[in-house]
Motif scaffolding. Sequence first.
Motif, PDB file in Angstrom:
ATOM      1  N   TYR A  32       0.828  -1.205   0.000  1.00 19.95           N
ATOM      2  CA  TYR A  32       0.000   0.000   0.000  1.00 19.95           C
ATOM      3  C   TYR A  32       0.865   1.259   0.000  1.00 19.95           C
ATOM      4  O   TYR A  32       0.611   2.211  -0.752  1.00 19.95           O
ATOM      5  CB  TYR A  32      -0.922  -0.005   1.232  1.00 19.95           C
ATOM      6  N   ARG A  75       2.538   1.926  -3.344  1.00 21.86           N
ATOM      7  CA  ARG A  75       1.601   2.384  -4.364  1.00 21.86           C
ATOM      8  C   ARG A  75       1.159   3.825  -4.125  1.00 21.86           C
ATOM      9  O   ARG A  75       1.017   4.609  -5.068  1.00 21.86           O
ATOM     10  CB  ARG A  75       0.384   1.457  -4.383  1.00 21.86           C
ATOM     11  N   THR A  76       0.950   4.203  -2.862  1.00 22.32           N
ATOM     12  CA  THR A  76       0.380   5.522  -2.565  1.00 22.32           C
ATOM     13  C   THR A  76       1.451   6.569  -2.251  1.00 22.32           C
ATOM     14  O   THR A  76       1.312   7.736  -2.637  1.00 22.32           O
ATOM     15  CB  THR A  76      -0.605   5.431  -1.387  1.00 22.32           C
ATOM     16  N   TRP A  77       2.502   6.181  -1.564  1.00 26.67           N
ATOM     17  CA  TRP A  77       3.552   7.127  -1.199  1.00 26.67           C
ATOM     18  C   TRP A  77       4.694   7.147  -2.203  1.00 26.67           C
ATOM     19  O   TRP A  77       5.466   8.091  -2.246  1.00 26.67           O
ATOM     20  CB  TRP A  77       4.119   6.785   0.178  1.00 26.67           C
ATOM     21  N   SER A 105       5.672   5.650 -10.755  1.00 30.33           N
ATOM     22  CA  SER A 105       5.171   5.969  -9.423  1.00 30.33           C
ATOM     23  C   SER A 105       4.631   7.397  -9.354  1.00 30.33           C
ATOM     24  O   SER A 105       3.595   7.653  -8.723  1.00 30.33           O
ATOM     25  CB  SER A 105       6.289   5.780  -8.395  1.00 30.33           C
ATOM     26  N   GLU A 150       1.242   7.481 -10.796  1.00 28.45           N
ATOM     27  CA  GLU A 150       0.281   6.925  -9.831  1.00 28.45           C
ATOM     28  C   GLU A 150      -0.134   7.974  -8.807  1.00 28.45           C
ATOM     29  O   GLU A 150      -1.249   7.956  -8.303  1.00 28.45           O
ATOM     30  CB  GLU A 150       0.894   5.725  -9.109  1.00 28.45           C
ATOM     31  N   GLN A 151       0.806   8.893  -8.492  1.00 32.64           N
ATOM     32  CA  GLN A 151       0.539   9.938  -7.506  1.00 32.64           C
ATOM     33  C   GLN A 151      -0.054  11.194  -8.141  1.00 32.64           C
ATOM     34  O   GLN A 151      -0.256  12.202  -7.469  1.00 32.64           O
ATOM     35  CB  GLN A 151       1.843  10.299  -6.781  1.00 32.64           C
ATOM     36  N   LYS A 190      -5.328   3.293 -12.091  1.00 33.36           N
ATOM     37  CA  LYS A 190      -6.147   4.104 -11.188  1.00 33.36           C
ATOM     38  C   LYS A 190      -7.588   3.618 -11.125  1.00 33.36           C
ATOM     39  O   LYS A 190      -8.303   3.902 -10.152  1.00 33.36           O
ATOM     40  CB  LYS A 190      -6.114   5.568 -11.633  1.00 33.36           C
ATOM     41  N   GLU A 204      -9.367  -0.247  -7.835  1.00 31.63           N
ATOM     42  CA  GLU A 204      -9.371   0.151  -6.428  1.00 31.63           C
ATOM     43  C   GLU A 204      -8.871  -0.961  -5.522  1.00 31.63           C
ATOM     44  O   GLU A 204      -8.365  -0.691  -4.431  1.00 31.63           O
ATOM     45  CB  GLU A 204     -10.789   0.544  -6.003  1.00 31.63           C
TER      46      GLU A 204
END
Length: 514
Positions: A102, A105-107, A228, A231-232, A268, A271
Amino acid sequence: MGAGGGFVAGDVKNYPGKVTRHVVNACVLGATGGLIFGYDLGISGGVTSMAPFLSKFFPDVYRKEALDTSTNQYCRFNDMGLTLFTSSLYLAALIASFGASYITRTWGRKRTMLLGGIVFFIGAALNAGAVDLSMLIAGRILLGVGVGFSTQSVPLYVSEMAPQQHRGAFNIVFQLAITIGIFIANLVNYLTPKIAGNQAWRYSLGGATIPAALICLSALKLDDTPNSLLEQGKAEKAREILRKIRGLNDKEIESEFQDLVTASEAAKQVEHPWTRILKRQYRPQLTMAVAIPFFQQLTGMNVVMFYAPVLLQSIGFESNASLLSTVITGAVNILATGVSIYGSDKSGRRSLFLSGGAVMFVFQVALAVLIGSKFGTSGDVIQLPKWYAGIVVACICLFVSAFAWSWGPLGWLVPSEIFPLEIRSAGQSITVAVNMLFTFFIAQLFLAMLCHFKFGLFIFFAIFVAIMSTFIFFFLPETMNIPIEEMSKVWKQHWYWRRFTTEDDDRRALDVIV
């Protein structure tokens, strides 16, 4: 073409790009994350063969090893508490890898590497200052969290930054860093008893703070990957980084950038990547994410790395001689990894897997014969002649070299390059989790297996080497020189996997379905 399907799709794109200073810096600095994993692999076995360490934390093992010379050589170090010291790290890394998915993927990959380095540093400091077993194990668990975060993020980082034609070589720098970490740890274990006496184990364990600090500094200096950043939601920054690492202008990178954007938009829409990865069209990648790290641990290599000093003492080497022998095998490990750096993008992944498997099989059997002929099934103490001990070390070195050009680096490279972006972090987490799960089992059970299987343990691993080589021959397609966002095409041509990946599957993969 081999049975595994060595063809690559004829319409695979060949993006332009140079080997720029920026991409070299990014990949080499990023790959330093392998140092912390390697240092720990090398340091654990050496520390557990040091008498002051054993007498403080594992007095029963110390008495059996130092005072009872009648003990069966195969069973001298068989203690579940001692193996828990080694294996607790890998159980923690397994659990941490799911959270790391997680965060990656998010940070982003960069921040995950930094977090892993910080946690590893704290764990190393706890180990160095340990006053009892609970403090020692707590430090090991923190080390495991750091390893889990690093092994999750570093292979992805390097695979996404490297140009397709050199992705194999750059990614294998991660494995090279692991081997360098092992070698440095072996040197530290050999030298610290001469310098620090009874406190040598503290210096050995505390030395892990140095590679931890290095990965933190590297992560602070690095840019995140274009994949990455997309993704952000940082499209312009992603374009800037892609232009910098490829050494091209906006027009020249446009084709690759647009494909990254397309992959990012598809990602994206997903989910729940953990649900997505179970879909039929991802069956080939999921199988490889489980099978390759599973087989990597059953080569027997980590047994040699964890417990080489203990193993060599168990077959008649003196403590100092066994530590010196591990320095030699560590040097061989580094040199042989260079074969993979050169060969992975020249001769391909499959040929290295298969040649390495053949050599490992031969020398696993040779070790079983050599050890069995001297100790039999009784494990009675015997002084090995120097020439005979030299042959044992030579066989270990040849086995190590074969692993170092095949299953060692490729076990990290191939899983990191085969997943589409929408499930890449989840896929890498599965790879790390399976790797750490079976590393844990092997670390926890090896000394008991040596006690019960005796020299037959090497036959046990040789059988698995034969099985895994057969698996590679039939089921792994060649992934050399394929752009990472175009990798789905290799599965469509494979004699077996094409039944899972069809054009309809590709269209569904882009739908807003989770």
